[in-house]
Write a protein that holds these residues in place. Structure first.
Motif, mmCIF file in Angstrom:
data_model
loop_
_atom_site.group_PDB
_atom_site.id
_atom_site.type_symbol
_atom_site.label_atom_id
_atom_site.label_comp_id
_atom_site.label_asym_id
_atom_site.label_seq_id
_atom_site.Cartn_x
_atom_site.Cartn_y
_atom_site.Cartn_z
ATOM 1 N N GLN A 246 -40.971 -96.474 45.954
ATOM 2 C CA GLN A 246 -40.194 -94.920 46.030
ATOM 3 C C GLN A 246 -39.461 -94.003 46.749
ATOM 4 O OE1 GLN A 246 -42.943 -96.710 49.713
ATOM 5 N NE2 GLN A 246 -42.991 -95.441 51.038
ATOM 6 N N LYS A 247 -40.320 -92.629 46.349
ATOM 7 C CA LYS A 247 -39.078 -91.641 47.012
ATOM 8 C C LYS A 247 -40.144 -90.259 47.519
ATOM 9 C CE LYS A 247 -36.664 -93.206 42.136
ATOM 10 N NZ LYS A 247 -36.725 -92.431 40.667
ATOM 11 N N ARG A 248 -38.883 -89.707 48.355
ATOM 12 C CA ARG A 248 -39.147 -88.291 48.477
ATOM 13 C C ARG A 248 -39.147 -87.517 48.004
ATOM 14 N NH1 ARG A 248 -41.359 -88.779 53.384
ATOM 15 N NH2 ARG A 248 -40.844 -86.120 53.546
ATOM 16 N N LYS A 249 -40.230 -86.390 47.462
ATOM 17 C CA LYS A 249 -39.604 -85.007 46.016
ATOM 18 C C LYS A 249 -39.766 -84.188 46.490
ATOM 19 C CE LYS A 249 -39.060 -86.918 41.247
ATOM 20 N NZ LYS A 249 -39.222 -86.151 39.666
ATOM 21 N N GLU A 250 -39.669 -82.999 46.451
ATOM 22 C CA GLU A 250 -39.612 -82.004 46.502
ATOM 23 C C GLU A 250 -41.104 -80.735 45.747
ATOM 24 O OE1 GLU A 250 -36.982 -78.342 47.683
ATOM 25 O OE2 GLU A 250 -37.653 -78.974 49.528
ATOM 26 N N VAL A 251 -41.767 -80.537 46.247
ATOM 27 C CA VAL A 251 -42.339 -80.219 45.200
ATOM 28 C C VAL A 251 -42.962 -78.461 45.589
ATOM 29 C CG1 VAL A 251 -44.769 -80.303 44.414
ATOM 30 C CG2 VAL A 251 -43.848 -82.112 45.082
ATOM 31 N N VAL A 252 -42.997 -77.833 44.348
ATOM 32 C CA VAL A 252 -42.782 -76.124 44.845
ATOM 33 C C VAL A 252 -43.729 -75.476 44.603
ATOM 34 C CG1 VAL A 252 -41.039 -73.996 44.428
ATOM 35 C CG2 VAL A 252 -39.875 -76.117 45.553
ATOM 36 N N HIS A 253 -44.575 -74.766 44.930
ATOM 37 C CA HIS A 253 -45.784 -74.203 44.243
ATOM 38 C C HIS A 253 -45.840 -72.535 44.507
ATOM 39 C CE1 HIS A 253 -47.893 -77.877 44.774
ATOM 40 N NE2 HIS A 253 -47.887 -77.971 46.122
ATOM 41 N N CYS A 254 -45.720 -71.783 43.435
ATOM 42 C CA CYS A 254 -45.544 -70.077 43.553
ATOM 43 C C CYS A 254 -47.447 -70.129 43.091
ATOM 44 C CB CYS A 254 -45.170 -70.247 42.362
ATOM 45 S SG CYS A 254 -43.044 -70.909 42.627
ATOM 46 N N VAL A 255 -47.086 -69.039 44.284
ATOM 47 C CA VAL A 255 -48.717 -68.792 44.160
ATOM 48 C C VAL A 255 -48.334 -67.126 44.759
ATOM 49 C CG1 VAL A 255 -50.176 -70.086 44.487
ATOM 50 C CG2 VAL A 255 -49.407 -69.045 46.596
ATOM 51 N N THR A 256 -49.510 -66.245 44.966
ATOM 52 C CA THR A 256 -49.121 -64.444 45.319
ATOM 53 C C THR A 256 -49.859 -64.522 46.079
ATOM 54 O OG1 THR A 256 -51.381 -64.117 43.355
ATOM 55 C CG2 THR A 256 -49.088 -64.208 42.345
ATOM 56 N N LEU A 257 -49.249 -63.851 47.307
ATOM 57 C CA LEU A 257 -50.993 -63.139 47.817
ATOM 58 C C LEU A 257 -51.980 -63.452 48.429
ATOM 59 C CD1 LEU A 257 -48.039 -61.608 50.748
ATOM 60 C CD2 LEU A 257 -48.620 -63.247 51.344
ATOM 61 N N HIS A 258 -52.114 -62.414 47.062
ATOM 62 C CA HIS A 258 -53.200 -61.926 46.561
ATOM 63 C C HIS A 258 -54.547 -63.628 46.608
ATOM 64 C CE1 HIS A 258 -57.047 -59.928 44.979
ATOM 65 N NE2 HIS A 258 -56.751 -60.650 44.018
ATOM 66 N N GLU A 259 -53.522 -63.695 45.741
ATOM 67 C CA GLU A 259 -54.220 -65.010 45.322
ATOM 68 C C GLU A 259 -54.600 -66.180 47.049
ATOM 69 O OE1 GLU A 259 -52.204 -66.620 40.588
ATOM 70 O OE2 GLU A 259 -52.243 -67.404 42.908
ATOM 71 N N ILE A 260 -53.724 -65.794 47.920
ATOM 72 C CA ILE A 260 -53.828 -66.717 48.834
ATOM 73 C C ILE A 260 -55.730 -65.840 49.454
ATOM 74 C CG2 ILE A 260 -53.144 -67.309 51.245
ATOM 75 C CD1 ILE A 260 -50.639 -67.709 50.062
ATOM 76 N N ASP A 261 -55.287 -64.633 50.078
ATOM 77 C CA ASP A 261 -56.217 -64.061 50.057
ATOM 78 C C ASP A 261 -57.082 -63.897 49.390
ATOM 79 O OD1 ASP A 261 -54.498 -62.610 51.436
ATOM 80 O OD2 ASP A 261 -54.019 -60.780 50.076
ATOM 81 N N VAL A 262 -57.720 -64.110 48.317
ATOM 82 C CA VAL A 262 -58.919 -64.780 47.786
ATOM 83 C C VAL A 262 -59.810 -65.768 47.784
ATOM 84 C CG1 VAL A 262 -59.809 -64.534 45.492
ATOM 85 C CG2 VAL A 262 -58.314 -62.623 45.875
ATOM 86 N N GLN B 184 -54.901 -54.457 47.147
ATOM 87 C CA GLN B 184 -54.550 -55.481 46.139
ATOM 88 C C GLN B 184 -53.621 -55.838 45.247
ATOM 89 O OE1 GLN B 184 -58.466 -56.754 44.495
ATOM 90 N NE2 GLN B 184 -59.067 -56.567 46.447
ATOM 91 N N ALA B 185 -53.554 -55.016 44.253
ATOM 92 C CA ALA B 185 -51.934 -54.883 43.454
ATOM 93 C C ALA B 185 -50.653 -54.800 44.020
ATOM 94 C CB ALA B 185 -52.671 -53.088 42.702
ATOM 95 N N PHE B 186 -50.737 -54.313 45.167
ATOM 96 C CA PHE B 186 -49.412 -54.420 46.456
ATOM 97 C C PHE B 186 -49.302 -56.599 46.366
ATOM 98 C CE2 PHE B 186 -48.543 -50.189 46.548
ATOM 99 C CZ PHE B 186 -47.499 -50.246 47.011
ATOM 100 N N ARG B 187 -50.151 -56.829 46.905
ATOM 101 C CA ARG B 187 -50.060 -58.463 47.377
ATOM 102 C C ARG B 187 -49.890 -59.061 46.103
ATOM 103 N NH1 ARG B 187 -50.547 -58.851 52.829
ATOM 104 N NH2 ARG B 187 -51.928 -60.720 52.750
ATOM 105 N N ARG B 188 -50.853 -58.672 44.749
ATOM 106 C CA ARG B 188 -50.789 -59.624 43.099
ATOM 107 C C ARG B 188 -48.785 -59.346 43.186
ATOM 108 N NH1 ARG B 188 -55.308 -57.307 41.642
ATOM 109 N NH2 ARG B 188 -53.945 -55.229 40.618
ATOM 110 N N ALA B 189 -48.062 -59.129 42.873
ATOM 111 C CA ALA B 189 -46.675 -58.370 43.128
ATOM 112 C C ALA B 189 -46.052 -58.695 44.351
ATOM 113 C CB ALA B 189 -46.043 -56.788 42.930
ATOM 114 N N ILE B 190 -46.117 -59.903 45.422
ATOM 115 C CA ILE B 190 -46.157 -60.858 45.817
ATOM 116 C C ILE B 190 -45.626 -61.667 46.587
ATOM 117 C CG2 ILE B 190 -45.022 -60.319 48.899
ATOM 118 C CD1 ILE B 190 -46.223 -58.190 49.087
ATOM 119 N N GLY B 191 -44.787 -62.691 45.547
ATOM 120 C CA GLY B 191 -45.261 -64.465 45.028
ATOM 121 C C GLY B 191 -44.501 -64.660 46.654
ATOM 122 N N VAL B 192 -44.937 -66.255 47.280
ATOM 123 C CA VAL B 192 -44.079 -66.972 48.142
ATOM 124 C C VAL B 192 -44.285 -68.352 47.202
ATOM 125 C CG1 VAL B 192 -45.190 -68.747 50.120
ATOM 126 C CG2 VAL B 192 -46.529 -65.793 49.739
#
Length: 478
Positions: A244-260, A118-126
């Motif tokens: 009307q426009k197309r915008k790129e939205v960026v979300h930054c999460v960690t692998l641990h957050e996705i796991d949980v 869990q500590a390892f995956r908290r330190a990896i961002g997506v």
């Protein structure tokens, strides 16, 4: 009225930040050529160690090489944790930085390997990218049509058989500098606009997919509509181009957050409570496969961060075996570990090794050593801490405190700063003098004086096992 005034003043008090042991650290204190300045960003001395940490920082920022490990080794009080904090502050908010003490792994309900995973995956961002269609413009007019019910019409008209009563409807007129369009509104959109309290003159953004309404601010062209506005009112320019426009939205999460989130129903609640529990390997494999697909499609990118393990000598042989394997993974972050031990036993075995770390794991490490601080360095650090703790101290008092730091330890000298400030307040002084330092020095013992006191009165303590002075010295050294 006076009581009301006092109440309003108390509510306007600024939030007080707590001062920690390393709250004065702002970065590594390097210049553009990655050379360490003598004193900068809260860091003092340790020039070779900071230059080496700067190279590690570049390695992390490039994010191309996974599974590198760095050991920061040195005597107690030589700035090992400060060096790791400097790396964390220099990385910025986008790069994940997870910190854990080695002893924590043995006090959790989880197994040791699960806690490390869990500590390892908290330190990896997506960094997940997605394109969203939005409508962005300045509100010219909002008109809402509220249908009259049969009762409000006096009961003279009745709805036809089988017909339903119409809901709210309305029109929204938006404009940019180039065009103006009228949109028909449904009940849900009217409700969303009402929640955001959108009115004519506001600049808003509408997400077409979700119907989310975001108020960007007030148009500069309507800044003179009111004589006075609140402090939180933000004035923005009227958007240009098409509505009307197309915008790129960026979300930054960690692998641990996705796991949980994916490990259980309503898993996002576990992120706030911290009760994540054991996460099955199948869930992680599915998430890794999905993230790999997103990477191939260009929808996501991996941001390798830093995992900092302090007091690493507290890990046992099982944890070191797990780390050996984990560092070979493509998704591994940069591992930074710190210890203040010399040649000591590896926990869980009878073998002795440098720093209490197995030789095969030591072979994987880039080792940075920290040296004891000089007298000038201690003086500069004490100056920084006095500024951080908002303590005004005379030059003579700083000289005395520096001498105490050289003869005892830097940590002990730092502890005396606030204690001396309180002693100064007691005598109603504004500047800490030598007498305040001397007073707290007599009140609070350092390690050497405390040991000497124990040796003198050891027979009066319970369960005393030290037979003599020589044995006591050996016990302290070991």
């Amino acid at each position: 009225m006076a009581e009301l005034k006092r109440l309003s003043e108390s509510r306007d008090l600024t939030r007080i930040e707590r001062i920690g042991a390393h709250s004065h650290i702002r970065g590594l204190g390097l210049d553009s050529s990655m050379e360490a300045r003598d004193a900068s960003e809260g860091m003092v001395g340790q020039l070779p160690a900071r230059r080496a940490a700067g190279l590690i920082l570049q390695l992390i920022r490039q994010g191309k090489i996974a599974g590198r490990a760095v050991l920061i080794a040195g005597q107690p009080g030589t700035g090992k944790t400060a060096l790791a904090m400097g790396i964390a502050k220099s990385l910025g908010a986008e790069t994940p930085f997870a910190s854990v003490a080695a002893s924590e792994l043995f006090s959790l309900d989880l197994s040791k390997t699960e806690a490390l995973t869990q500590a390892f995956r908290r330190a990896i961002g997506v960094r997940i990218k997605e394109e969203a269609e939005i409508i962005e413009g300045e509100v010219v007019e909002i008109s809402i049509d509220r249908p009259l019910s049969a009762s409000s019409a006096g009961g003279s008209s009745a709805a036809p058989s089988g017909a339903t009563a119409p809901g709210k409807s309305g029109r929204l007129t938006l404009k940019t500098t180039d065009m103006e369009t009228v949109y028909e509104l449904g009940g849900k959109m009217i409700e969303a606009l009402g929640k955001e309290k959108v009115q004519s003159g506001d600049v808003i953004a509408l997400d077409k997919a979700s119907g989310k309404v975001t108020k960007l601010g007030r148009s500069i062209g309507r800044s003179r509509d009111y004589d006075a506005v609140g402090p939180h009112t933000k004035f923005v320019k009227c958007p240009d181009g098409e509505l009307q426009k197309r915008k790129e939205v960026v979300h930054c999460v960690t692998l641990h957050e996705i796991d949980v989130i994916n490990s259980r129903t309503q898993g996002f609640l576990a992120l706030f409570t911290g009760d994540t529990g054991e996460i099955r390997a199948e869930v992680r494999e599915q998430i890794d496969t999905k993230v790999a697909e997103w990477r191939e499609e260009g929808k996501a990118e991996i941001v390798p961060g830093v995992l900092f393990i302090d007091e690493v000598h507290m890990l046992d042989i099982e944890c070191f075996s797990f780390l050996n394997r984990a560092l070979e993974n493509d998704m591994a972050p940069i591992l930074v570990i710190a210890t203040n031990r010399g040649i000591t036993s590896i926990r869980g075995t009878n073998y002795r090794s440098p720093h209490g770390i197995p030789p095969d794991f030591l072979d994987r490490l880039l080792i940075i050593t920290t040296q004891p601080y000089t007298e000038d360095d201690i003086r500069k650090i004490l100056d920084i801490r006095c500024d951080e703790e908002d303590v005004e101290m005379s030059a003579d008092a700083k000289v005395l405190l520096t001498k105490i730091g050289v003869e005892t330890s830097l940590r002990y000298a730092i502890h005396l700063i606030n204690s001396a400030a309180l002693a100064c307040q007691k005598r109603k002084g504004k500047v800490v003098e030598m007498e305040d330092i001397s007073r707290v020095y007599q009140l609070f013992l350092d390690v050497k004086r405390s040991t000497q006191y124990l040796m003198e009165y050891q027979s009066q303590y319970m369960f005393n096992e030290v037979s003599g002075e020589a044995d006591g010295e050996d016990a302290m050294q070991s």
